[in-house]
Design a protein around this motif. Structure first.
Motif, PDB file in Angstrom:
ATOM      1  N   VAL A 225     -44.658 -32.313 -68.386  1.00  0.00           N
ATOM      2  CA  VAL A 225     -44.437 -30.966 -67.852  1.00  0.00           C
ATOM      3  C   VAL A 225     -45.112 -29.971 -68.795  1.00  0.00           C
ATOM      4  CG1 VAL A 225     -42.736 -29.258 -67.125  1.00  0.00           C
ATOM      5  CG2 VAL A 225     -42.226 -31.703 -66.885  1.00  0.00           C
ATOM      6  N   HIS A 226     -46.023 -29.169 -68.255  1.00  0.00           N
ATOM      7  CA  HIS A 226     -46.773 -28.234 -69.106  1.00  0.00           C
ATOM      8  C   HIS A 226     -46.950 -26.885 -68.405  1.00  0.00           C
ATOM      9  CE1 HIS A 226     -47.900 -31.188 -72.158  1.00  0.00           C
ATOM     10  NE2 HIS A 226     -48.133 -32.039 -71.159  1.00  0.00           N
ATOM     11  N   PRO A 227     -46.736 -25.769 -69.121  1.00  0.00           N
ATOM     12  CA  PRO A 227     -47.000 -24.449 -68.536  1.00  0.00           C
ATOM     13  C   PRO A 227     -48.503 -24.220 -68.360  1.00  0.00           C
ATOM     14  CG  PRO A 227     -45.591 -24.296 -70.488  1.00  0.00           C
ATOM     15  CD  PRO A 227     -46.164 -25.666 -70.458  1.00  0.00           C
ATOM     16  N   PHE A 228     -48.849 -23.445 -67.328  1.00  0.00           N
ATOM     17  CA  PHE A 228     -50.219 -22.974 -67.165  1.00  0.00           C
ATOM     18  C   PHE A 228     -50.188 -21.619 -66.465  1.00  0.00           C
ATOM     19  CE2 PHE A 228     -49.567 -24.989 -63.063  1.00  0.00           C
ATOM     20  CZ  PHE A 228     -50.296 -24.221 -62.169  1.00  0.00           C
ATOM     21  N   ARG A 229     -51.321 -20.942 -66.527  1.00  0.00           N
ATOM     22  CA  ARG A 229     -51.417 -19.587 -65.989  1.00  0.00           C
ATOM     23  C   ARG A 229     -52.885 -19.300 -65.709  1.00  0.00           C
ATOM     24  NH1 ARG A 229     -51.888 -14.417 -68.738  1.00  0.00           N
ATOM     25  NH2 ARG A 229     -50.665 -12.770 -67.719  1.00  0.00           N
ATOM     26  N   ILE A 230     -53.172 -18.629 -64.595  1.00  0.00           N
ATOM     27  CA  ILE A 230     -54.562 -18.283 -64.304  1.00  0.00           C
ATOM     28  C   ILE A 230     -54.721 -16.764 -64.217  1.00  0.00           C
ATOM     29  CG2 ILE A 230     -54.936 -20.444 -63.045  1.00  0.00           C
ATOM     30  CD1 ILE A 230     -55.045 -18.710 -60.462  1.00  0.00           C
ATOM     31  N   THR A 231     -55.945 -16.327 -64.421  1.00  0.00           N
ATOM     32  CA  THR A 231     -56.317 -14.926 -64.216  1.00  0.00           C
ATOM     33  C   THR A 231     -57.423 -14.901 -63.177  1.00  0.00           C
ATOM     34  OG1 THR A 231     -55.875 -14.525 -66.564  1.00  0.00           O
ATOM     35  CG2 THR A 231     -57.024 -12.795 -65.352  1.00  0.00           C
ATOM     36  N   ARG A 232     -57.244 -14.083 -62.137  1.00  0.00           N
ATOM     37  CA  ARG A 232     -58.226 -13.989 -61.062  1.00  0.00           C
ATOM     38  C   ARG A 232     -59.008 -12.685 -61.164  1.00  0.00           C
ATOM     39  NH1 ARG A 232     -57.552 -17.763 -57.048  1.00  0.00           N
ATOM     40  NH2 ARG A 232     -55.507 -18.772 -56.857  1.00  0.00           N
ATOM     41  N   ASN A 233     -60.142 -12.662 -60.489  1.00  0.00           N
ATOM     42  CA  ASN A 233     -60.938 -11.441 -60.350  1.00  0.00           C
ATOM     43  C   ASN A 233     -60.092 -10.393 -59.630  1.00  0.00           C
ATOM     44  OD1 ASN A 233     -62.751  -9.415 -59.618  1.00  0.00           O
ATOM     45  ND2 ASN A 233     -64.439 -10.843 -59.305  1.00  0.00           N
ATOM     46  N   ALA A 234     -59.860  -9.259 -60.278  1.00  0.00           N
ATOM     47  CA  ALA A 234     -58.981  -8.227 -59.719  1.00  0.00           C
ATOM     48  C   ALA A 234     -59.735  -6.979 -59.291  1.00  0.00           C
ATOM     49  CB  ALA A 234     -57.907  -7.851 -60.734  1.00  0.00           C
ATOM     50  N   ASP A 235     -61.062  -7.012 -59.345  1.00  0.00           N
ATOM     51  CA  ASP A 235     -61.816  -5.818 -58.952  1.00  0.00           C
ATOM     52  C   ASP A 235     -61.800  -5.656 -57.438  1.00  0.00           C
ATOM     53  OD1 ASP A 235     -62.793  -3.915 -60.573  1.00  0.00           O
ATOM     54  OD2 ASP A 235     -64.821  -4.712 -60.745  1.00  0.00           O
ATOM     55  N   LEU A 236     -61.471  -4.463 -56.983  1.00  0.00           N
ATOM     56  CA  LEU A 236     -61.494  -4.188 -55.551  1.00  0.00           C
ATOM     57  C   LEU A 236     -62.934  -3.985 -55.084  1.00  0.00           C
ATOM     58  CD1 LEU A 236     -58.552  -1.673 -55.048  1.00  0.00           C
ATOM     59  CD2 LEU A 236     -58.544  -4.123 -54.672  1.00  0.00           C
ATOM     60  N   ALA A 237     -63.285  -4.652 -53.988  1.00  0.00           N
ATOM     61  CA  ALA A 237     -64.623  -4.479 -53.408  1.00  0.00           C
ATOM     62  C   ALA A 237     -64.466  -3.714 -52.105  1.00  0.00           C
ATOM     63  CB  ALA A 237     -65.267  -5.838 -53.167  1.00  0.00           C
ATOM     64  N   LEU A 238     -64.379  -2.399 -52.216  1.00  0.00           N
ATOM     65  CA  LEU A 238     -64.071  -1.574 -51.048  1.00  0.00           C
ATOM     66  C   LEU A 238     -65.331  -1.193 -50.273  1.00  0.00           C
ATOM     67  CD1 LEU A 238     -61.473   0.889 -52.575  1.00  0.00           C
ATOM     68  CD2 LEU A 238     -60.998  -0.953 -50.978  1.00  0.00           C
ATOM     69  N   ASN A 239     -65.223  -1.237 -48.967  1.00  0.00           N
ATOM     70  CA  ASN A 239     -66.263  -0.696 -48.092  1.00  0.00           C
ATOM     71  C   ASN A 239     -65.778   0.666 -47.602  1.00  0.00           C
ATOM     72  OD1 ASN A 239     -68.303  -0.142 -46.290  1.00  0.00           O
ATOM     73  ND2 ASN A 239     -67.574  -1.585 -44.738  1.00  0.00           N
ATOM     74  N   GLU A 240     -65.924   1.683 -48.468  1.00  0.00           N
ATOM     75  CA  GLU A 240     -65.402   3.002 -48.121  1.00  0.00           C
ATOM     76  C   GLU A 240     -66.168   3.648 -46.967  1.00  0.00           C
ATOM     77  OE1 GLU A 240     -64.141   5.711 -51.224  1.00  0.00           O
ATOM     78  OE2 GLU A 240     -64.539   4.156 -52.711  1.00  0.00           O
ATOM     79  N   GLU A 241     -67.475   3.365 -46.904  1.00  0.00           N
ATOM     80  CA  GLU A 241     -68.284   3.974 -45.843  1.00  0.00           C
ATOM     81  C   GLU A 241     -67.830   3.484 -44.466  1.00  0.00           C
ATOM     82  OE1 GLU A 241     -70.573   6.219 -45.981  1.00  0.00           O
ATOM     83  OE2 GLU A 241     -71.226   6.335 -48.074  1.00  0.00           O
ATOM     84  N   GLY A 242     -67.539   2.173 -44.385  1.00  0.00           N
ATOM     85  CA  GLY A 242     -67.194   1.605 -43.093  1.00  0.00           C
ATOM     86  C   GLY A 242     -65.709   1.616 -42.786  1.00  0.00           C
ATOM     87  N   ALA A 243     -64.900   2.121 -43.708  1.00  0.00           N
ATOM     88  CA  ALA A 243     -63.454   2.083 -43.511  1.00  0.00           C
ATOM     89  C   ALA A 243     -63.009   3.276 -42.683  1.00  0.00           C
ATOM     90  CB  ALA A 243     -62.742   2.091 -44.868  1.00  0.00           C
ATOM     91  N   GLU A 244     -62.369   3.006 -41.557  1.00  0.00           N
ATOM     92  CA  GLU A 244     -61.829   4.104 -40.754  1.00  0.00           C
ATOM     93  C   GLU A 244     -60.619   4.717 -41.450  1.00  0.00           C
ATOM     94  OE1 GLU A 244     -61.083   3.119 -36.729  1.00  0.00           O
ATOM     95  OE2 GLU A 244     -63.047   2.238 -36.393  1.00  0.00           O
ATOM     96  N   ASP A 245     -59.868   3.904 -42.167  1.00  0.00           N
ATOM     97  CA  ASP A 245     -58.688   4.391 -42.882  1.00  0.00           C
ATOM     98  C   ASP A 245     -58.714   3.783 -44.272  1.00  0.00           C
ATOM     99  OD1 ASP A 245     -56.093   4.738 -43.962  1.00  0.00           O
ATOM    100  OD2 ASP A 245     -55.263   4.993 -41.963  1.00  0.00           O
ATOM    101  N   LEU A 246     -58.993   4.633 -45.282  1.00  0.00           N
ATOM    102  CA  LEU A 246     -59.115   4.142 -46.650  1.00  0.00           C
ATOM    103  C   LEU A 246     -57.836   3.475 -47.113  1.00  0.00           C
ATOM    104  CD1 LEU A 246     -60.772   3.895 -49.246  1.00  0.00           C
ATOM    105  CD2 LEU A 246     -59.977   6.171 -49.896  1.00  0.00           C
ATOM    106  N   LEU A 247     -56.690   4.042 -46.744  1.00  0.00           N
ATOM    107  CA  LEU A 247     -55.417   3.485 -47.161  1.00  0.00           C
ATOM    108  C   LEU A 247     -55.263   2.049 -46.643  1.00  0.00           C
ATOM    109  CD1 LEU A 247     -52.090   5.338 -47.402  1.00  0.00           C
ATOM    110  CD2 LEU A 247     -52.121   3.199 -46.160  1.00  0.00           C
ATOM    111  N   GLU A 248     -55.591   1.824 -45.377  1.00  0.00           N
ATOM    112  CA  GLU A 248     -55.482   0.486 -44.805  1.00  0.00           C
ATOM    113  C   GLU A 248     -56.495  -0.470 -45.439  1.00  0.00           C
ATOM    114  OE1 GLU A 248     -55.711   0.410 -40.578  1.00  0.00           O
ATOM    115  OE2 GLU A 248     -53.938   1.678 -40.292  1.00  0.00           O
ATOM    116  N   GLU A 249     -57.685   0.021 -45.733  1.00  0.00           N
ATOM    117  CA  GLU A 249     -58.705  -0.823 -46.362  1.00  0.00           C
ATOM    118  C   GLU A 249     -58.249  -1.288 -47.733  1.00  0.00           C
ATOM    119  OE1 GLU A 249     -62.371  -2.817 -46.913  1.00  0.00           O
ATOM    120  OE2 GLU A 249     -61.411  -2.005 -45.102  1.00  0.00           O
TER     121      GLU A 249
END
Length: 687
Positions: A225-249
């Motif tokens: 039994v061994h602990p482990f932990r990962i770190t993922r890419n957390a950068d948001l890749a937003l398509n602001e130009e094509g988003a009808e609603d920024l909040l929903e995007e």
């Protein structure tokens, strides 16, 4: 400087040096023990964000085949290798320090036990705790042909479990499962101690789960039994130009973040090879696997240290913010600001003054409109409640909300919806630009007409961070600043032709050019033999063009003193280029967050406060604000703050031309600027 050395320090390598300075506070024997533990937690939190954003970005570039050399001389692949090597060394050093701190707090009666060390009473208590509290929230997740590898959440702690069926040969391939350590429960579990004992004893939650892991897998034998932990890419890749609603995007992108590329895998030292290979294959982590000799994710120490009652002798001396004395004698804050500008210095002066100002505006029948930018606010912010109250009472309330404040997106969405329900006009900024300016505008009807009251700050409107960060806020009714404030909100909320700013510098349209002009003016003063001096304080300095401007000024003879807490890509002290530039960094109990500037201007001194660091993103891709300080007394107050920083010889580090930092040492009496700075707030030493 050797011929192959770049004129610039790499941004990411500079950040490593910054986190080392944080680690040095954990290593400093003069730092109280529980505070040392907190600095260890900050090192972990900082490294998590660095991996999930900066290192993740490099990995994305490498995956796309990007090989271009940056202005500091590194390709993505070359820089990635150096960063992994240095972060691995840092983590090893961090855990050596952790063991040292653990020994220190144990001598003070705060002890972490292993399960084998528990007495009978403690063992029985932990069995009850596991059965009643922990077991019901655990979910064993097997991995086999019918059950694919489950989603592993970023920065959460898991246990990998290898099992065999009872009486099965050890030569058979083991069964594999994972169990998430529930983050809803504290990582530290208090153990019962003898009545009257002054000791505090704890075990780690993952150790408790490991001890009882067999209860989750009836009919199987667990053998690793061994602990482990990962770190993922957390950068948001937003398509602001094509988003009808920024909040929903943004809501969609937050959900996608759960499946981001794995950037780092942290594992328990000595993890079974079969389990390690399984994780590397399934998580596609590549070579960035860090073996850790100790508990994974030391950020739990922040919550642990804060939860301990007593032990004040192991903490920094408490500093209670004082209420700004200008507002002490008069309940009418508008009357005070009408008569004179007021500067508030956090955390030595209370953020309640900002809250009270907005609350008074919300309830004042003569106030017609309130406009405000919000970037990060606390969960139960009185500011949000006051804005909602003002809207409900019929005032025109406009709030420019920055949804894209990294790692605060979900919280920002929640209170943005709350404000909309109350009737506020909520604007989500401009496409492609983060709104990072900190400004509050109140329009009030008075006997002689409408008057604008403005608060401009260097830090977020957040009552929690205002207790932990050094920041400055300016209250003013100066008409020029008021006019610029109105124009700024018009540009952020509507269509507006470019405005000729009379006081402000505003990014991305004019701030960089204004700073260039101020630096060039100092250069001309130096060449003409007039007084020339720049003092600038910020969090980070990484924009190449701005650095080149400072190099030019230095070559012309301008004395430049920079107080840069974090990343600094400028190399000071290089003959013929930057010998007139000094750079220091202060890391102490409070996070140095204010952005302040003084330009001597041949004797006609100008002083500014700002929301912007001198980074490319701040100057080109954010709405930022730089505001002049017109009141002579307040200018003196800001200069005193900066002079204290420059004289610090206890917690200051000086940047060397090599890119490394060394502690500032001299024969003067010890001067710790953060401890002396409270006198400025308490006594308002303007002169």
């Amino acid at each position: 400087m050797t011929k192959h050395m770049s004129h610039y320090v790499n941004r990411d390598l500079s950040w490593i040096e910054f986190n080392r300075r944080v680690l040095s506070e954990a290593q400093d024997p003069t730092t109280p023990l529980l505070e040392r533990a907190k600095f260890l937690a900050i090192v972990s939190s900082n490294l998590d964000e660095f991996m999930s954003v900066r290192v993740a970005g490099l990995q994305s570039q490498m995956k796309a085949g990007y090989t271009k050399i940056d202005f500091t001389g590194y390709t993505p692949a070359g820089l990635w290798k150096r960063l992994i090597k240095r972060t691995t060394q840092m983590v090893s050093e961090q855990y050596r320090t952790y063991r040292e701190v653990l020994r220190g707090i144990a001598k003070e009666g705060i002890v972490f036990r292993s399960m084998e060390e528990l007495n009978l009473t403690q063992t029985a208590a932990m069995e009850r705790y596991f059965h009643d509290i922990v077991f019901p929230v655990l979910t064993p997740m097997a991995v086999d042909q019918s059950r694919p590898f489950p989603l592993v959440h970023t920065k959460e702690l898991y246990l990998s479990v290898l099992l065999r069926k009872e009486n099965e040969s050890v030569d058979e391939e083991p069964y594999f499962a994972i169990v998430q350590v529930p983050s809803i429960l504290p990582r530290h579990v208090a153990l019962p101690v003898r009545s009257g004992s002054k000791r505090s004893e704890f075990i780690l939650l993952e150790d408790l789960i490991e001890k009882h892991i067999g209860t989750l897998f009836k009919g199987y034998t667990t053998f690793a039994v061994h602990p482990f932990r990962i770190t993922r890419n957390a950068d948001l890749a937003l398509n602001e130009e094509g988003a009808e609603d920024l909040l929903e995007e943004i809501e969609k992108e937050i959900r996608r973040r759960r499946w981001g590329m794995t950037v780092r895998l942290e594992v328990d030292k000595g993890m079974h090879p079969y389990a390690l290979d399984m994780l590397k294959d399934e998580l596609e982590v590549g070579d960035n696997v860090i073996e850790i000799d100790g508990p994974l994710d030391l950020s739990f120490l922040m919550r642990f240290c804060s939860s301990l009652p007593n032990y004040d002798n192991l903490r920094f001396e408490r500093i209670d913010p004082v209420y700004p004395r200008e507002f002490d004698d008069d309940d009418d804050m508008f009357q005070v600001v009408r008569e004179r500008d007021v500067l508030v210095y956090h955390p030595y002066e209370s953020f309640e003054a900002v809250t009270d100002f907005l609350v008074q505006a919300a309830y004042d029948p003569e106030v017609l409109a309130i406009k405000m930018t919000l970037y990060r606010v606390s969960g139960q912010s009185e500011l949000v409640q006051a804005l909602a109250k003002a809207a409900e009472s019929g005032k025109q309330v406009t709030v420019v909300v920055e949804l894209k404040a990294r790692f605060d997106e979900e919280r920002n969405i929640a209170w943005a919806r709350q404000l909309e329900k109350a009737g506020c006009h909520v604007v989500y900024g401009l496409i492609g630009l983060k709104t990072h300016a900190k400004i509050l505008l109140v329009v009030r009807r008075e006997q002689d007409g409408l008057r604008r009251y403005v608060h401009v700050g260097t830090g977020n409107y957040n009552d929690n961070t205002a207790k932990l960060y050094t920041d400055v806020g300016l209250f003013t009714s100066h008409p020029v600043i008021g006019e610029d404030a109105s124009a700024l909100f018009n540009e952020m909320t509507g269509y507006s032709a470019p405005y000729e700013w009379r006081a402000f510098g505003v990014a991305p349209t004019s701030l960089k050019e204004k700073l260039y002009a101020l630096i060039d003016r100092e250069k001309e003063h130096a060449l003409a033999g007039r007084p020339s001096h720049i003092i600038a304080k910020m969090n980070s300095l990484s924009n190449q063009e701005m650095i080149d401007k400072l190099y030019e000024a230095s070559q012309a003879g301008v004395k430049i003193e920079l107080i840069v807490r974090g990343v600094c890509c400028l190399r000071p002290g290089v003959p013929g280029r930057s010998e007139n530039i000094r750079v220091i960094s202060i890391v102490d109990r409070f996070l140095e967050h204010s952005r302040l500037m003084v330009f001597s201007n041949g004797g006609e001194e100008e002083v500014y406060l700002s929301s912007a660091d001198w980074m490319t993103r701040n100057l080109n891709r954010r709405i930022e604000l730089m505001c002049p300080v017109f009141d002579d007394r307040l200018r003196s107050m800001i200069k005193n703050m900066l002079y204290l920083n420059l004289q610090d010889n206890v917690k200051a580090h000086e940047l060397l031309s090599t890119g490394a930092y060394g502690r500032v040492t001299n024969d003067l009496l010890p001067m710790r600027s953060q401890f002396e700075a409270k006198q400025i707030a308490m006594w308002k030493t303007y002169e």
